[in-house]
Scaffold this active site. Structure first.
Site, PDB file in Angstrom:
ATOM      1  N   ASP A  20     -76.602 -13.637  26.539  1.00  0.00           N
ATOM      2  CA  ASP A  20     -74.902 -13.543  26.346  1.00  0.00           C
ATOM      3  C   ASP A  20     -74.348 -13.295  24.915  1.00  0.00           C
ATOM      4  O   ASP A  20     -75.157 -14.229  24.088  1.00  0.00           O
ATOM      5  CB  ASP A  20     -74.252 -14.765  27.119  1.00  0.00           C
ATOM      6  CG  ASP A  20     -73.007 -14.642  27.397  1.00  0.00           C
ATOM      7  OD1 ASP A  20     -72.325 -14.448  28.716  1.00  0.00           O
ATOM      8  OD2 ASP A  20     -72.014 -14.283  26.529  1.00  0.00           O
TER       9      ASP A  20
ATOM     10  N   GLY B  27     -67.896 -14.590  26.917  1.00  0.00           N
ATOM     11  CA  GLY B  27     -68.405 -15.884  27.548  1.00  0.00           C
ATOM     12  C   GLY B  27     -68.179 -17.207  26.803  1.00  0.00           C
ATOM     13  O   GLY B  27     -67.499 -17.232  25.370  1.00  0.00           O
TER      14      GLY B  27
ATOM     15  N   VAL C  69     -76.241  -6.783  25.662  1.00  0.00           N
ATOM     16  CA  VAL C  69     -77.053  -6.443  26.798  1.00  0.00           C
ATOM     17  C   VAL C  69     -77.766  -5.404  26.209  1.00  0.00           C
ATOM     18  O   VAL C  69     -78.916  -5.056  26.817  1.00  0.00           O
ATOM     19  CB  VAL C  69     -76.332  -6.421  28.067  1.00  0.00           C
ATOM     20  CG1 VAL C  69     -75.284  -5.271  27.971  1.00  0.00           C
ATOM     21  CG2 VAL C  69     -77.161  -6.140  29.121  1.00  0.00           C
TER      22      VAL C  69
ATOM     23  N   THR D 277     -68.553  -4.138  42.236  1.00  0.00           N
ATOM     24  CA  THR D 277     -67.170  -4.663  42.518  1.00  0.00           C
ATOM     25  C   THR D 277     -66.612  -3.984  43.794  1.00  0.00           C
ATOM     26  O   THR D 277     -66.834  -2.538  43.996  1.00  0.00           O
ATOM     27  CB  THR D 277     -66.381  -4.369  41.298  1.00  0.00           C
ATOM     28  OG1 THR D 277     -65.039  -4.644  41.567  1.00  0.00           O
ATOM     29  CG2 THR D 277     -66.557  -2.942  40.643  1.00  0.00           C
TER      30      THR D 277
ATOM     31  N   TYR E  16     -62.881   0.934  35.356  1.00  0.00           N
ATOM     32  CA  TYR E  16     -63.729  -0.154  35.590  1.00  0.00           C
ATOM     33  C   TYR E  16     -64.706   0.163  36.507  1.00  0.00           C
ATOM     34  O   TYR E  16     -65.713  -0.114  36.568  1.00  0.00           O
ATOM     35  CB  TYR E  16     -62.572  -1.333  35.575  1.00  0.00           C
ATOM     36  CG  TYR E  16     -63.643  -2.493  36.317  1.00  0.00           C
ATOM     37  CD1 TYR E  16     -64.697  -3.088  35.682  1.00  0.00           C
ATOM     38  CD2 TYR E  16     -63.183  -2.922  37.451  1.00  0.00           C
ATOM     39  CE1 TYR E  16     -65.439  -4.322  36.143  1.00  0.00           C
ATOM     40  CE2 TYR E  16     -63.999  -4.028  38.196  1.00  0.00           C
ATOM     41  CZ  TYR E  16     -65.053  -4.650  37.571  1.00  0.00           C
ATOM     42  OH  TYR E  16     -65.557  -5.554  38.082  1.00  0.00           O
TER      43      TYR E  16
ATOM     44  N   HIS F 176     -55.977 -12.572  35.265  1.00  0.00           N
ATOM     45  CA  HIS F 176     -56.087 -12.561  36.667  1.00  0.00           C
ATOM     46  C   HIS F 176     -54.821 -13.250  37.160  1.00  0.00           C
ATOM     47  O   HIS F 176     -54.468 -14.194  36.528  1.00  0.00           O
ATOM     48  CB  HIS F 176     -57.469 -13.169  37.031  1.00  0.00           C
ATOM     49  CG  HIS F 176     -58.509 -12.319  36.623  1.00  0.00           C
ATOM     50  ND1 HIS F 176     -59.355 -12.391  35.565  1.00  0.00           N
ATOM     51  CD2 HIS F 176     -59.084 -11.287  37.369  1.00  0.00           C
ATOM     52  CE1 HIS F 176     -60.130 -11.411  35.397  1.00  0.00           C
ATOM     53  NE2 HIS F 176     -60.150 -10.803  36.608  1.00  0.00           N
ATOM     54  N   LEU F 177     -54.656 -12.809  38.635  1.00  0.00           N
ATOM     55  CA  LEU F 177     -53.278 -13.453  39.122  1.00  0.00           C
ATOM     56  C   LEU F 177     -53.301 -14.907  39.213  1.00  0.00           C
ATOM     57  O   LEU F 177     -52.357 -15.641  38.837  1.00  0.00           O
ATOM     58  CB  LEU F 177     -53.396 -12.856  40.594  1.00  0.00           C
ATOM     59  CG  LEU F 177     -52.016 -13.288  41.172  1.00  0.00           C
ATOM     60  CD1 LEU F 177     -50.610 -12.928  40.668  1.00  0.00           C
ATOM     61  CD2 LEU F 177     -52.123 -12.552  42.760  1.00  0.00           C
TER      62      LEU F 177
ATOM     63  N   ASP G 296     -54.436  -0.024  39.887  1.00  0.00           N
ATOM     64  CA  ASP G 296     -54.402  -0.925  40.883  1.00  0.00           C
ATOM     65  C   ASP G 296     -54.585  -0.453  42.193  1.00  0.00           C
ATOM     66  O   ASP G 296     -53.310   0.080  42.822  1.00  0.00           O
ATOM     67  CB  ASP G 296     -53.228  -2.083  40.932  1.00  0.00           C
ATOM     68  CG  ASP G 296     -53.296  -3.102  39.826  1.00  0.00           C
ATOM     69  OD1 ASP G 296     -54.412  -3.232  39.498  1.00  0.00           O
ATOM     70  OD2 ASP G 296     -52.285  -3.862  39.536  1.00  0.00           O
TER      71      ASP G 296
END
Ligand code: UFG
Length: 327
Positions: free
Chosen positions: A31, A36, A52, A115, A139, A189-190, A284
């Protein structure tokens, strides 16, 4: 098994690392701590601080890894609309670098964090793995490209590959004195944003769009507890077969609108949650709900915490004890 976990300091990667170690595996975490957190690193895993793209330093024939779990990626669909290049570079090119290293070192198996965003606006609901893939944001496209690369890698070079297509992950891992949960900076995020509002750290929750073709006009998502998702990775490792690319949707099969999520956050926290409708967020899809029939049948995967109430309760416990109190 000796396993490499890329992105093992992130939300899902750190929880899977914990569960792999507890199951008796040896884990090396790679990582670069860009998104992170050092506090999320397992003390009993070896840690390599590198991106990576430099994975071939670690994945060598001498290192003799039995498998890789590849989490390291950028994850915000909205951001990918305005900065697509960083998604292609990190998610797609980064994964191709990993595949080159895995091939050169002869690592037999790989589990990939794919995803629900690969499907875009689905043509069937709940979404099976065979549904049309038509991502509405870079994405999802950057991850779909990797899924396709894995299919050809398995076919041509015999890799045992598994893609887990995550739906919306929530909750936290809180047991035996270990607390691992969601923290992003900035948060997009929601559920974590709604918790910040409930805690009085943000003035209001903006709901992005209420004119979607859904029951209350707000987007619908399928939420899955991070512990249930993490368990699917351990099952996937066991199920991987040389020369095959297995693909599984991982969700609960029930959709919650953004307004319904806000209501559950009110219930769980007992705090008011002022909401304001804001314009749609570009990229979205209106509704993403999984059919996880394949994961249940093939992996024997059964979610233990399928209710949104459980997920929000765990996320709230983590937020209060590990984010709020430490600010
Ligand atoms: N939303 C708001 N207000 C906010 C934040 C989000 O209304 O402040 C809305 C979004 O517009 C969307 C829904 O809440 O309609 C969920 O958005 P998130 O950002 O929480 O999650 P996404 O569905 O965009 O994406 C997440 C992960 C992806 C994963 C995907 C799978 O970030 O990595 O779920 O469905 F691929």
């Amino acid at each position: 098994m000796k396993l490499l976990v890329t992105g093992g300091a992130g939300y899902i990667g750190s929880i899977v690392t914990r569960m792999l170690l507890d199951a008796g595996h040896q884990v090396v975490v790679l990582d670069d701590l860009r998104t992170g957190y050092e506090v999320a690193l397992a003390p009993d895993a070896q840690f390599v601080n590198a991106p990576v793209h430099e994975v071939s330093r670690v994945v060598t024939a001498d290192a003799a890894f039995d498998g890789v779990l590849h989490f390291a990626a950028l994850i915000a669909a909205g951001e990918s609309m305005v900065r697509p290049e960083i998604y292609w570079r990190n998610n797609t090119i980064g994964s191709l670098a990993l595949l080159d290293a895995v091939r050169a070192a002869g690592v037999p198996r790989l589990v990939f964090s794919s995803t629900a965003a690969v499907y875009g606006n689905p043509t069937e609901l709940p979404i099976p793995e065979t549904a049309v893939k038509s991502p509405t944001n870079p994405y999802g496209a950057s991850k779909l490209a990797v899924d396709m690369a894995l299919t050809s890698e398995a076919g041509a070079h015999g890799l045992a590959a598994v893609s887990l297509r995550y739906f919306n992950v929530a909750g936290a891992y809180l047991r035996d004195g270990v607390a691992l949960g969601e923290r992003h900076d900035p948060e997009t995020h929601l559920i974590p944003i709604a918790l910040e509002v409930a805690a009085g750290r943000r003035e209001k929750l903006q709901i992005f769009g209420d004119d979607y073709p859904t029951e209350d006009g707000t987007c619908v998502r399928d939420y899955i507890h991070v512990e249930d998702l993490a368990r699917a990775h351990l099952l996937a490792l066991e199920a991987a077969q040389p020369g095959e690319h297995l693909i599984f949707n991982v969700g609960n099969g029930s959709g919650f609108s953004n307004r319904q999520v806000a209501e559950v956050v009110r219930e769980v926290t007992g705090h008011p949650l002022p909401v304001e409708v804001a314009p749609r967020r570009e990229g979205d899809p209106a509704e993403l709900v999984a059919s996880s029939a394949r994961a249940r049948a093939t992996l024997g995967w059964i979610p233990a915490k399928p209710t949104l109430h459980d997920m929000v309760s765990d996320a709230w416990a983590f937020y209060r004890t590990h984010i709020l109190e430490q600010q």
